[in-house]
Write a protein that holds these residues in place. Structure first.
Motif, mmCIF file in Angstrom:
data_model
loop_
_atom_site.group_PDB
_atom_site.id
_atom_site.type_symbol
_atom_site.label_atom_id
_atom_site.label_comp_id
_atom_site.label_asym_id
_atom_site.label_seq_id
_atom_site.Cartn_x
_atom_site.Cartn_y
_atom_site.Cartn_z
ATOM 1 N N VAL A 1 -0.314 -1.077 -0.888
ATOM 2 C CA VAL A 1 -0.014 -2.449 -1.328
ATOM 3 C C VAL A 1 0.322 -2.451 -2.817
ATOM 4 N N ILE A 2 -0.473 -1.755 -3.626
ATOM 5 C CA ILE A 2 -0.227 -1.702 -5.074
ATOM 6 C C ILE A 2 1.141 -1.077 -5.365
ATOM 7 N N ALA A 3 1.464 -0.004 -4.665
ATOM 8 C CA ALA A 3 2.771 0.637 -4.866
ATOM 9 C C ALA A 3 3.902 -0.312 -4.475
ATOM 10 N N TYR A 4 3.726 -1.045 -3.377
ATOM 11 C CA TYR A 4 4.761 -1.991 -2.957
ATOM 12 C C TYR A 4 4.857 -3.149 -3.961
ATOM 13 N N GLN A 5 3.713 -3.656 -4.420
ATOM 14 C CA GLN A 5 3.731 -4.730 -5.409
ATOM 15 C C GLN A 5 4.466 -4.287 -6.674
ATOM 16 N N TYR B 1 3.171 3.263 3.625
ATOM 17 C CA TYR B 1 1.915 3.574 4.311
ATOM 18 C C TYR B 1 2.224 4.422 5.525
ATOM 19 N N PHE B 2 1.436 5.482 5.698
ATOM 20 C CA PHE B 2 1.680 6.399 6.807
ATOM 21 C C PHE B 2 0.411 6.691 7.605
ATOM 22 N N LEU C 1 -5.486 -10.873 2.266
ATOM 23 C CA LEU C 1 -6.151 -9.635 2.679
ATOM 24 C C LEU C 1 -6.488 -8.794 1.462
ATOM 25 N N GLN C 2 -7.586 -8.065 1.569
ATOM 26 C CA GLN C 2 -8.008 -7.157 0.500
ATOM 27 C C GLN C 2 -8.930 -6.107 1.090
ATOM 28 N N MET C 3 -9.387 -5.192 0.231
ATOM 29 C CA MET C 3 -10.282 -4.128 0.674
ATOM 30 C C MET C 3 -11.394 -4.727 1.542
ATOM 31 N N GLY C 4 -11.607 -4.111 2.693
ATOM 32 C CA GLY C 4 -12.659 -4.566 3.595
ATOM 33 C C GLY C 4 -12.175 -5.517 4.669
ATOM 34 N N PHE D 1 -8.495 -2.459 6.317
ATOM 35 C CA PHE D 1 -7.913 -2.441 4.977
ATOM 36 C C PHE D 1 -8.712 -1.440 4.141
ATOM 37 N N THR D 2 -8.234 -0.215 4.134
ATOM 38 C CA THR D 2 -8.900 0.890 3.452
ATOM 39 C C THR D 2 -8.287 1.103 2.070
ATOM 40 N N LEU D 3 -8.811 2.090 1.358
ATOM 41 C CA LEU D 3 -8.252 2.453 0.057
ATOM 42 C C LEU D 3 -6.792 2.886 0.193
ATOM 43 N N ALA D 4 -6.454 3.582 1.284
ATOM 44 C CA ALA D 4 -5.062 4.004 1.497
ATOM 45 C C ALA D 4 -4.148 2.787 1.639
#
Length: 169
Positions: A69-73, A53-54, A31-34, A61-64
């Motif tokens: 995902v980046i923060a979790y990674q 994510y809240f 999964l990725q943006m879009g 799959f939005t910017l939020a």
């Protein structure tokens, strides 16, 4: 030998997303943006579970979602690209770093640098971040393991990686 084990914090109720993911071998789409659909809803729910994510569980799959995902990674020491592939799915289900090497005295490389950096940021390691697992790194790991009630063997295995992932880094 490192005999650390990892308990998966999985909800095993019949309707649980976690139980389904754990029993299906995590055969999940990238999964990725879009991206859209049920898999994105599942991703949003997992990110919510881990408090990254809240937003709405709307399957988009939005910017939020990407930022979550980046923060979790980052938390689980994965490449911070915002793309949810196999390793990110595994980490989301386990709540811990995945595919990390077992490190001990004599180990070297980027994974050792990660350990040294996290330990240094949290007041356990006072040496150079050089990627060489020597006596100073071993002492820092043992002190960290002792503080976290882990087997204080100076070896960074699954449980130690998991505990490190909970520290600021």
């Amino acid at each position: 030998m490192n005999n650390e084990t990892l308990s998966l914090p999985a909800d095993t109720t019949a309707q649980s997303t976690f139980a389904v993911g754990l029993t299906t071998g995590l055969n999940k789409p990238t999964l990725q943006m879009g991206s859209t659909g049920q898999a994105v809803i599942e991703l949003q729910q997992l990110l919510f579970h881990w408090q990254y994510y809240f937003g709405p569980f709307d399957g988009n799959f939005t910017l939020a979602v990407k930022n979550a995902v980046i923060a979790y990674q980052h938390r689980v020491f994965l490449l911070e690209d915002g793309i949810v592939g196999s390793l990110t799915w595994q980490a989301l289900y386990s709540g811990a770093p995945v595919n990390m090497p077992i490190l001990m005295n004599g180990s070297s490389g980027n994974a050792v640098k990660i350990v040294q950096k996290v330990l240094k940021l949290n007041g356990y390691y006072f040496g150079t971040i050089d990627g060489l697992f020597g006596p100073m790194t071993r002492v820092a790991v043992i002190q960290f393991q002792t503080d976290k009630a882990l087997p204080a063997d100076g070896i960074v295995g699954k449980r130690t990686w998991h505990a490190l992932s909970k520290l600021p880094h």
